[in-house]
Design an enzyme around this catalytic site. Structure first.
Site, PDB file in Angstrom:
ATOM      1  CG  HIS A 176      62.933  52.925 -18.757  1.00  0.00           C
ATOM      2  ND1 HIS A 176      61.957  51.964 -18.638  1.00  0.00           N
ATOM      3  CD2 HIS A 176      63.379  52.835 -20.031  1.00  0.00           C
ATOM      4  CE1 HIS A 176      61.837  51.313 -19.793  1.00  0.00           C
ATOM      5  NE2 HIS A 176      62.683  51.824 -20.650  1.00  0.00           N
TER       6      HIS A 176
ATOM      7  CD  GLU B 172      64.874  52.251 -27.275  1.00  0.00           C
ATOM      8  OE1 GLU B 172      65.691  52.105 -26.368  1.00  0.00           O
ATOM      9  OE2 GLU B 172      63.833  52.942 -27.118  1.00  0.00           O
TER      10      GLU B 172
ATOM     11  CG  ASP C   5      65.176  48.687 -24.648  1.00  0.00           C
ATOM     12  OD1 ASP C   5      64.837  47.655 -24.060  1.00  0.00           O
ATOM     13  OD2 ASP C   5      64.780  49.819 -24.306  1.00  0.00           O
TER      14      ASP C   5
HETATM   15  C1  3PY Z   1      68.377  51.918 -23.779  1.00  0.00           C
HETATM   16  O1  3PY Z   1      69.601  51.770 -23.647  1.00  0.00           O
HETATM   17  O2  3PY Z   1      67.624  51.053 -24.215  1.00  0.00           O
HETATM   18  C2  3PY Z   1      67.778  53.187 -23.406  1.00  0.00           C
HETATM   19  O3  3PY Z   1      66.625  53.395 -23.649  1.00  0.00           O
HETATM   20  C3  3PY Z   1      68.608  54.176 -22.666  1.00  0.00           C
HETATM   21  O4  3PY Z   1      68.304  54.103 -21.325  1.00  0.00           O
HETATM   22 MG    MG Z   2      65.512  51.758 -24.253  1.00  0.00          MG
END
Ligand code: 3PY
Ligand code: MG
Length: 252
Positions: free
Chosen positions: A43, A147, A173
């Site tokens: 990102h 995530e 996420d």
């Molecule tokens: C998240 O928190 O989803 C990440 O990928 C860290 O930036």
């Molecule tokens: Mg993430």
């Protein structure tokens, strides 16, 4: 430094997280009290040509470089290690098969199928090419990001993959997934409950537990859950918070 031993010694390893390109910035962050620097190539705004001098600046400051790659792709993972990263974090690992593919990309035979080439990683390691090959599978570490709900459901299977070194929670996420899109909250009740399960799976399989915290306060909360590999500050916040509250007296 034996990074593997350091990451398994049970004490927090806190690193900065960079999304902005710049080898000067990377060098500055590497020279702080933090234990390492991560380049976010998923990102963040750091391209491959920009990452290369940033890795060199971090390595020159004798700190380990971590790279969060764009995706679980053999080419990207090989490139990150070839540039001199010591740790690769791969996003969105949702099954045992994806975790196996990740290890295959990250480790030389017999553990995997990492392809040999380049020399920046040999130079960064300070070893001969022959010694680099002998030690690479031990000296480089690979983390699977947990995530999603899918990953949470299969976390024990994912953690059991031989050659995987750690789990890394993406709490943003994860909170979006667990709330079905309703909230972005890195410390929601559901996230904390999920992170206890993820940590237990990591512990069972002798993996390092990591997470993106994004602030020292949240890093401290995660340390209480047993997490030790933590992205504790971001370059963006270092700039933003560094001048917050500053007032020259000339401003309205
Ligand atoms: C998240 O928190 O989803 C990440 O990928 C860290 O930036
Ligand atoms: Mg993430």
């Amino acid at each position: 430094m034996d990074l593997r031993a350091r990451l398994h010694d049970g004490t927090p390893f806190c690193f900065s997280w960079m999304g902005m390109p710049g080898s000067q910035l990377a060098g500055q962050l590497a020279r702080t009290a933090l234990d390492g620097v991560c380049l976010d190539m998923q990102h963040g705004l750091i391209g491959m040509d920009q990452a290369n001098p940033m890795v060199s600046a971090i390595v020159a400051a004798s700190k380990p470089c971590v790279i969060r790659v764009l995706w679980n792709d053999p080419g990207l993972i090989g490139q990150a290690f070839d540039m001199g990263a010591s740790v690769v974090i791969a996003p969105m690992i949702n099954s045992r098969a994806q975790a196996e593919a990740l290890v295959k990309s990250a480790k030389y035979p017999p553990m995997g199928q990492r392809s040999w080439g380049g020399y920046a990683m040999v130079q960064a390691s300070g070893l001969s090419a022959a010694d680099y090959l002998k030690k690479a599978n031990n000296n480089t570490l690979v983390f699977a990001m947990i995530e999603t709900q899918e990953a949470l459901d299969l976390v024990d299977e994912i953690a059991s993959v031989p050659g995987l070194d750690g789990l890394f929670v993406g709490p943003s996420d994860l909170s979006i997934a667990l709330s079905k899109g309703a909230e972005l909250n890195r410390t929601s009740v559901a996230n904390i409950a999920a992170m206890k399960i993820i940590h237990a799976a990591a512990e069972k399989h002798k993996l390092v537990s990591g997470a993106f915290a994004g602030s020292p306060e949240i890093a401290k909360e995660y340390v209480k859950l047993g997490y030790t590999f933590l992205a504790a500050v971001t370059d963006n916040d270092v700039l933003r918070l560094g001048v917050s509250g500053w007032n020259s007296g000339f401003q309205k």
